[in-house]
Scaffold this motif. Structure first.
Motif, mmCIF file in Angstrom:
data_model
loop_
_atom_site.group_PDB
_atom_site.id
_atom_site.type_symbol
_atom_site.label_atom_id
_atom_site.label_comp_id
_atom_site.label_asym_id
_atom_site.label_seq_id
_atom_site.Cartn_x
_atom_site.Cartn_y
_atom_site.Cartn_z
ATOM 1 N N SER A 46 0.797 -1.228 0.000
ATOM 2 C CA SER A 46 0.000 0.000 0.000
ATOM 3 C C SER A 46 0.831 1.280 0.000
ATOM 4 O O SER A 46 0.296 2.358 -0.279
ATOM 5 C CB SER A 46 -0.957 -0.005 1.185
ATOM 6 N N LEU A 47 2.114 1.188 0.280
ATOM 7 C CA LEU A 47 2.935 2.403 0.286
ATOM 8 C C LEU A 47 3.577 2.704 -1.065
ATOM 9 O O LEU A 47 4.423 3.586 -1.179
ATOM 10 C CB LEU A 47 4.013 2.296 1.376
ATOM 11 N N THR A 48 3.145 2.000 -2.103
ATOM 12 C CA THR A 48 3.698 2.260 -3.440
ATOM 13 C C THR A 48 2.982 3.409 -4.138
ATOM 14 O O THR A 48 3.470 3.927 -5.127
ATOM 15 C CB THR A 48 3.593 1.013 -4.340
ATOM 16 N N VAL A 97 1.518 4.428 9.025
ATOM 17 C CA VAL A 97 2.514 4.990 8.125
ATOM 18 C C VAL A 97 1.806 5.322 6.823
ATOM 19 O O VAL A 97 1.120 4.469 6.250
ATOM 20 C CB VAL A 97 3.665 3.991 7.864
ATOM 21 N N ALA A 98 1.951 6.568 6.358
ATOM 22 C CA ALA A 98 1.255 7.003 5.147
ATOM 23 C C ALA A 98 2.240 7.615 4.162
ATOM 24 O O ALA A 98 3.218 8.254 4.549
ATOM 25 C CB ALA A 98 0.175 8.023 5.499
ATOM 26 N N ARG A 99 1.944 7.407 2.885
ATOM 27 C CA ARG A 99 2.755 8.003 1.819
ATOM 28 C C ARG A 99 2.049 9.255 1.311
ATOM 29 O O ARG A 99 0.962 9.178 0.729
ATOM 30 C CB ARG A 99 2.942 7.005 0.685
ATOM 31 N N VAL A 100 2.657 10.423 1.546
ATOM 32 C CA VAL A 100 2.117 11.678 1.036
ATOM 33 C C VAL A 100 2.469 11.801 -0.444
ATOM 34 O O VAL A 100 1.624 12.111 -1.275
ATOM 35 C CB VAL A 100 2.666 12.884 1.837
ATOM 36 N N ASN A 101 3.747 11.580 -0.772
ATOM 37 C CA ASN A 101 4.215 11.519 -2.158
ATOM 38 C C ASN A 101 5.455 10.636 -2.194
ATOM 39 O O ASN A 101 5.825 10.068 -1.158
ATOM 40 C CB ASN A 101 4.460 12.929 -2.732
ATOM 41 N N SER A 102 6.102 10.538 -3.335
ATOM 42 C CA SER A 102 7.194 9.572 -3.491
ATOM 43 C C SER A 102 8.372 9.809 -2.553
ATOM 44 O O SER A 102 9.140 8.890 -2.284
ATOM 45 C CB SER A 102 7.678 9.564 -4.936
ATOM 46 N N SER A 103 8.516 11.010 -2.027
ATOM 47 C CA SER A 103 9.640 11.284 -1.141
ATOM 48 C C SER A 103 9.217 11.656 0.281
ATOM 49 O O SER A 103 10.068 11.888 1.130
ATOM 50 C CB SER A 103 10.510 12.403 -1.724
ATOM 51 N N THR A 104 7.917 11.715 0.530
ATOM 52 C CA THR A 104 7.441 12.129 1.849
ATOM 53 C C THR A 104 6.517 11.087 2.449
ATOM 54 O O THR A 104 5.457 10.771 1.879
ATOM 55 C CB THR A 104 6.685 13.477 1.764
#
Ligand code: FES
Length: 135
Positions: A49-51, A64-71
């Motif tokens: 899910s973090l892709t 844990v959440a992915r805001v964008n590819s680097s954050t």
């Protein structure tokens, strides 16, 4: 419709509105036991899910959440009201509790009750495809 019928129907409608979203297992309201201390773990963000932006997961009591590819952002998963696991809401970059509606900003600060205490924020450092989450 007589008075008795009216009150009966209004009462049922009001009761339906007041039922929390998590009663009876109709919605997914998981509980997380407590706020983790001394957090130190690593996730592989090349799968799962973090892709994708807005994806999130719960690991070791941490959302844990992915805001964008680097954050990436990480906070304690247990709502400070009654411990329900919070969800990440990507379009507003916040965390939401599905049980009674508490909301927290991306750093875990309460922005809407009934919760009154903040979520604990953790560090999230990406190296390649390895995301290190730590206190
Ligand atoms: S358990 Fe989260 S708002 Fe009540």
């Amino acid at each position: 419709m007589d008075r008795k019928d009216f009150l009966s129907q209004v009462g049922v409608g009001a009761a339906a509105i007041l039922i929390p979203a998590c009663i009876g297992g109709l919605a997914s309201c998981k509980k997380t036991s407590s706020t983790p201390q001394n957090v130190d773990f690593t996730l592989d963000v090349s799968s799962g899910s973090l892709t994708s932006d807005g994806g999130f997961l719960v690991s070791n009591g941490v959302v844990v959440a992915r805001v964008n590819s680097s954050t990436f952002i990480a906070v304690s998963a247990a709502c400070t009201h009654e411990g329900t696991t919070v969800n990440y809401v990507a379009n507003s970059n916040k965390f939401h509790c599905p049980n009674h509606g508490a909301e927290y900003n991306s750093t875990g600060v309460v922005t809407q009750g009934p919760a009154t205490q903040n979520l604990k924020k953790y560090n999230a450092v990406l190296t390649g495809t390895s995301l290190h989450i730590f206190s």
